[in-house]
Design an enzyme around this catalytic site. Structure first.
Site, PDB file in Angstrom:
ATOM      1  N   GLY A  71       0.858  -1.168   0.003  1.00 33.83           N
ATOM      2  CA  GLY A  71       0.046  -0.008  -0.024  1.00 33.83           C
ATOM      3  C   GLY A  71       0.730   1.398  -0.023  1.00 33.83           C
ATOM      4  CD  GLN A 178      -7.424  -0.576   7.373  1.00 34.02           C
ATOM      5  OE1 GLN A 178      -8.139  -1.237   7.148  1.00 34.02           O
ATOM      6  NE2 GLN A 178      -6.139  -0.787   7.919  1.00 34.02           N
ATOM      7  CG  HIS A 200      -0.544  -6.751   4.816  1.00 36.83           C
ATOM      8  ND1 HIS A 200      -0.572  -6.248   5.977  1.00 36.83           N
ATOM      9  CD2 HIS A 200      -0.131  -5.576   4.165  1.00 36.83           C
ATOM     10  CE1 HIS A 200      -0.048  -5.068   6.295  1.00 36.83           C
ATOM     11  NE2 HIS A 200       0.150  -4.586   5.031  1.00 36.83           N
ATOM     12  CB  CYS A 324       5.573   4.791  24.114  1.00 36.04           C
ATOM     13  SG  CYS A 324       6.129   5.194  25.645  1.00 36.04           S
TER      14      CYS A 324
HETATM   15  C1  LIG Z   1      -1.740  -0.529   6.190  1.00 33.24           C
HETATM   16  C2  LIG Z   1      -1.967   0.755   5.549  1.00 33.24           C
HETATM   17  C3  LIG Z   1      -1.282   1.215   4.398  1.00 33.24           C
HETATM   18  C4  LIG Z   1       0.118   0.657   4.170  1.00 33.24           C
HETATM   19  O1  LIG Z   1       0.166  -0.301   3.382  1.00 33.24           O
HETATM   20  P1  LIG Z   1       1.401  -1.503   3.475  1.00 33.24           P
HETATM   21  O2  LIG Z   1       0.931  -2.626   2.429  1.00 33.24           O
HETATM   22  O3  LIG Z   1       1.427  -2.010   4.787  1.00 33.24           O
HETATM   23  O4  LIG Z   1       2.449  -0.620   3.101  1.00 33.24           O
HETATM   24  C5  LIG Z   1      -1.471   2.385   3.813  1.00 33.24           C
HETATM   25  N1  LIG Z   1      -2.712   2.960   4.092  1.00 33.24           N
HETATM   26  C6  LIG Z   1      -3.720   2.425   5.160  1.00 33.24           C
HETATM   27  C7  LIG Z   1      -4.745   3.413   5.346  1.00 33.24           C
HETATM   28  C8  LIG Z   1      -3.361   1.375   5.783  1.00 33.24           C
HETATM   29  O5  LIG Z   1      -4.183   0.983   6.582  1.00 33.24           O
END
Ligand SMILES: *Cc1c(COP(=O)(O)O)cnc(C)c1O
Length: 393
Positions: A71, A178, A200, A324
């Site tokens: 992503g 998401q 993922h 943190c």
């Molecule tokens: C997890 C996530 C990403 C990043 O995706 P990756 O495949 O982990 O690089 C980007 N944007 C949102 C909203 C995500 O939840």
């Protein structure tokens, strides 16, 4: 002890059917899809099918889908591409609640001389559409707004926002990592120019993603190299990952309605029961326009880390809205943007469910969490303002 996994916005389990579909491409069918021989060629054919499946889930044409590594790569590619093809424009519009894959990139670009407008959100995490519209100028190269927020599940009206950008000839990118697989998406009916998704987060493995680029959108590749993805993304294809993503998209499309019904029922039960049993607790974010799997709840006068630690003792996995960093507890940028008070923001927990959760698991959390909060509150420094470790943010 079996984990009760309520952290699906962080990552998801690979579905068995997805695993079965991808395994042959790690061992038996290892050919390079670019090779001239049919041993590699058969892999190219399967990649084409995977591309069609991904496209179908989001209402796109298969040629509009570019496979990437994640992503984050898709988000970076989209924004950097829009800037590269609009060299005269130096303005970016985004929001204060984006994922770091967009937010940190935009901060980096600020250092390179770009103007960045970070739109505010209200206490429910919603955009002010009038403020958004007013932020668009003739210098705006790209708008990047997430479809659904990873921390709160709040859904932005991205189709409406894309229309307003499109009317002004401005590229519109959405981080839909998401949203894809959780809510219906049909790119045929809107003005979104680019969309990011990640394997993922929808039961495919880590290390594969996709970027949708609408036909006719001017585009500049991020990874420059071989002719893969029609020259739009160099690098030998992650064939097993791509096939897995295709399978995951097929499953999501087939099961979305039934899965949403079940997941939403469990999420609502968890949320309602926790709010009922734990005083001084509150949901963060708009509960109307929200993903069916996410709830972000603040428990006043406790620390999210403490809650996570004690829940971990029971095998319950969730995540906290504060991080943190360098010894000071900072609430997440999303909750800060929403103006959630410190005493609330520090004690926020995100529960994100999937189709693999059961009602027994939810009942277990409903039973275990109230005494955890009570115990933490009984020793919380937040009860005594003079001992408070709240930091200025
Ligand atoms: C997890 C996530 C990403 C990043 O995706 P990756 O495949 O982990 O690089 C980007 N944007 C949102 C909203 C995500 O939840």
């Amino acid at each position: 002890m079996k984990a009760i996994y309520l952290d699906n916005n962080a990552t998801t389990q690979v579905a068995s059917e997805v695993l079965d579909a991808m395994v042959p491409y790690l061992h038996d069918l290892y050919g390079n899809p670019s090779s001239m021989h049919s041993f590699g060629g058969q892999v190219a054919k399967t990649i084409r099918e995977a591309r069609e499946r991904v496209a179908h889930l989001i209402g796109a044409d298969f040629e509009e889908v570019i496979f990437t590594s994640c992503g984050t790569e898709s988000d970076n590619t989209a924004i950097l591409s829009a800037l590269a093809v609009n060299p005269d424009r130096k303005h970016i519009v985004t929001s204060r609640v984006e994922h770091p894959a967009v937010k940190v990139l935009c901060e980096h670009l600020k250092g390179k001389g770009y103007n960045v407008t970070e739109l505010a959100v209200d206490s429910e995490g919603r955009l002010d559409m009038e403020q958004y519209e007013n932020s668009l100028t003739r210098d705006t190269a790209v708008v990047s707004l997430m479809w659904a927020n990873n921390e709160t599940g709040v859904i932005f009206p991205v189709e409406e926002a894309a229309q307003l950008a499109g009317d002004r000839d401005i590229f519109f990118h959405t981080d839909a990592v998401q949203a894809v697989g959780k809510i219906p998406i049909n790119l045929k009916d809107n003005s979104i120019s680019m969309l990011s998704l990640s394997g993922h987060k929808l039961h495919a493995p880590k290390g594969v993603g996709a970027l949708y680029v609408r036909k006719g959108t001017r585009y500049s590749p991020f990874l420059i190299g071989g002719h893969q993805e029609k020259g739009r993304r160099g690098g030998t294809e992650n064939t097993a990952g791509i096939i897995a993503l295709g399978k995951a998209c097929e499953l999501a499309e087939r099961n979305m309605e039934a899965e949403n019904r079940k997941v939403k029922y469990l999420r609502d039960k968890l949320e309602t029961e926790l709010l009922k049993r734990i005083p001084n607790s509150k949901v963060n974010g708009d509960t109307v326009n929200r993903l069916p799997n996410t709830t972000n709840i603040s428990f006043e006068f406790v620390e999210g880390e403490g809650i996570l630690l004690l829940m971990d003792g029971f095998g319950i996995c969730a995540s906290s809205g504060s991080a943190c960093t360098s010894g000071s507890l900072q609430p997440s940028h999303v909750l800060r943007a929403m103006g959630v008070p410190f005493t609330m923001a520090h004690g926020s927990v995100r529960f994100s469910l999937s189709i693999y959760n059961t009602e027994d698991e939810i009942d277990f959390v409903i039973e275990k969490l109230p005494p955890i909060i009570e115990r933490l509150r009984s020793m919380s420094p937040y009860w005594k303002p003079e001992a408070s470790i709240c930091v200025n943010v």
